[in-house]
Write a protein that holds these residues in place. Structure first.
Motif, PDB file in Angstrom:
ATOM      1  N   LEU A   1      -4.257  -5.059  -6.308  1.00  0.00           N
ATOM      2  CA  LEU A   1      -5.135  -3.913  -6.481  1.00  0.00           C
ATOM      3  C   LEU A   1      -5.322  -4.177  -8.128  1.00  0.00           C
ATOM      4  CD1 LEU A   1      -6.625  -1.455  -5.584  1.00  0.00           C
ATOM      5  CD2 LEU A   1      -4.735  -0.131  -6.615  1.00  0.00           C
TER       6      LEU A   1
ATOM      7  N   LEU B   1      -7.178   6.226  -1.152  1.00  0.00           N
ATOM      8  CA  LEU B   1      -7.393   5.079  -2.536  1.00  0.00           C
ATOM      9  C   LEU B   1      -8.754   4.923  -3.000  1.00  0.00           C
ATOM     10  CD1 LEU B   1      -4.825   2.257  -0.844  1.00  0.00           C
ATOM     11  CD2 LEU B   1      -4.443   4.251  -2.588  1.00  0.00           C
TER      12      LEU B   1
ATOM     13  N   HIS C   1       0.862  -1.117  -0.101  1.00  0.00           N
ATOM     14  CA  HIS C   1      -0.149   0.052   0.122  1.00  0.00           C
ATOM     15  C   HIS C   1       0.835   1.173  -0.012  1.00  0.00           C
ATOM     16  CE1 HIS C   1      -3.225  -2.996   1.601  1.00  0.00           C
ATOM     17  NE2 HIS C   1      -3.957  -2.310   0.770  1.00  0.00           N
TER      18      HIS C   1
ATOM     19  N   ARG D   1      -8.643   7.582  -5.601  1.00  0.00           N
ATOM     20  CA  ARG D   1      -7.889   7.154  -6.903  1.00  0.00           C
ATOM     21  C   ARG D   1      -8.669   6.181  -7.534  1.00  0.00           C
ATOM     22  NH1 ARG D   1      -6.213   2.508  -8.395  1.00  0.00           N
ATOM     23  NH2 ARG D   1      -4.267   2.271  -9.707  1.00  0.00           N
TER      24      ARG D   1
ATOM     25  N   MET E   1       1.392   2.431  -3.391  1.00  0.00           N
ATOM     26  CA  MET E   1       0.014   3.330  -3.910  1.00  0.00           C
ATOM     27  C   MET E   1      -0.054   4.900  -3.312  1.00  0.00           C
ATOM     28  SD  MET E   1      -2.425  -0.068  -3.362  1.00  0.00           S
ATOM     29  CE  MET E   1      -1.955  -1.843  -3.498  1.00  0.00           C
TER      30      MET E   1
END
Length: 350
Positions: free
Chosen positions: A230, A322, A137, A325, A140
């Motif tokens: 992901l 996220l 993560h 995103r 990310m």
């Protein structure tokens, strides 16, 4: 977006708050059992026990902690059953509040555990854990333009090594859509990626029941885009899966978190509308400029109380970044935004 505050939600099967311990009948031979969660604002997860002539099938297993196991045993005793009678777990997805207790019960009594194949990459990452490796993560968050969250997340997870005894692989991987026999019931296992890539819902059409896991929740929206492995378009997957569930008959909604609700169709419509509003807010937040996912998340409202991102704790700020995103990536796929790179940070423009 919520339709009712989860903190105040009364479930019609119990007539009390949905987290109240008990074994609440939702249909003949089907019981809702709320089990406690540690360090979680949701407070509980609903597992569902289906009685058959050969034993019990549970939809989801709960989090493998002592207080949850103790309450599961007591709840089953209240209907004259025993944890040893659990022959099967149908797990909606791999998150620990759904999966880990199924694994620990199986180790003791040989119960059969099924899980969606799309969640195998997450289990693979857990089993390949390297104590010195960086949490996936973090990369990310850096790409989302959130170095402070990346730093805090690294500190937050530094000492969290998974207990692999709770994360064994299932006995059966569920693939595509299929029908399952559960006693004298025929249940449709419907692949609904989005919250996770391997998420499934289980529809008992003759009984009018939808065991919805975290896919369709009655008072909150599930997190999207927060997986160590992901998906390319988690929000696109989620909205397509909602549309797929909308194509089923209108069923009584049996969620993993929150009260029983009368109409799966009504809640799916609300969720789809909610995400279209969030997509519009993302476009408005970018305007004529160029922004990162963190930039956009910082100006969006969060939760029913419309908090700012800066007011959230590190875990919820990470989820929010996220999820933003995921919205921006769907807008790129739709042709509404462009996507560029600035020294490793992804930027979105009109």
């Amino acid at each position: 977006m919520t339709s009712t505050s989860t903190a105040k939600a009364i479930s019609p099967d119990s007539g009390t708050h949905w987290t109240e311990p008990g074994t609440w009948p939702v249909a003949p031979g089907v019981h809702r059992i709320p089990l406690p969660l540690p360090m979680d604002g949701l407070r509980a997860i609903n597992v569902y026990a289906i009685e058959t002539d050969d034993g019990l099938t549970l939809i989801d297993g709960g989090w493998a902690i002592e207080v949850s196991r103790t309450l599961l045993e007591k709840s089953l005793r209240d209907i004259g059953r025993d944890v040893r009678e659990i022959t099967r777990f149908l797990v909606t997805h791999v998150h620990r509040d759904h999966y880990t207790q199924a694994v620990t019960v199986r180790r003791e009594f040989g119960s059969h555990v099924s899980l969606g194949l799309g969640d195998k990459p997450t289990l693979d990452l857990i089993h390949a854990v390297d104590r010195d490796a960086e949490d996936p993560h973090i990369a990310m968050f850096l790409a989302a333009g959130a170095p402070a969250i990346a730093r805090e997340w690294g500190e937050f997870t530094r000492d969290s090594t998974p207990d692999l005894t709770m994360w064994d692989y299932p006995d059966t991987w569920l693939e595509s859509d299929l029908q399952l026999s559960v006693g004298d019931r025929t249940i449709d296992a419907v692949h609904t990626p989005g919250h996770t890539q391997g998420h499934y819902v289980f529809a008992d059409r003759p009984a009018g029941l939808l065991f919805a896991g975290d896919h369709v929740l009655p008072t909150i929206t599930p997190s999207i885009g927060f997986e160590p492995a992901l998906a390319e378009q988690p929000l696109g997957d989620f909205m397509a899966s909602l549309t797929k569930v909308r194509g089923l008959p209108d069923l009584t909604l049996l969620p993993a978190h929150g009260p029983v609700a009368p109409s799966s169709h009504a809640r799916v419509d609300e969720l789809l509308a909610h995400h279209e509003v969030r997509l519009d807010l993302c476009v408005a937040a970018i305007g004529d400029g160029s922004r990162s996912a963190y930039d956009v998340a910082s100006v969006l409202p969060w939760t029913r109380h419309e908090h700012k991102l800066a007011d959230l704790d590190v875990f919820n700020a990470a989820l929010a970044t996220l999820e933003t995103r995921a919205h921006l990536e769907l807008l790129v796929a739709r042709g509404s935004l462009t996507r560029g790179d600035d020294d490793g940070v992804v930027l979105y423009g009109a």
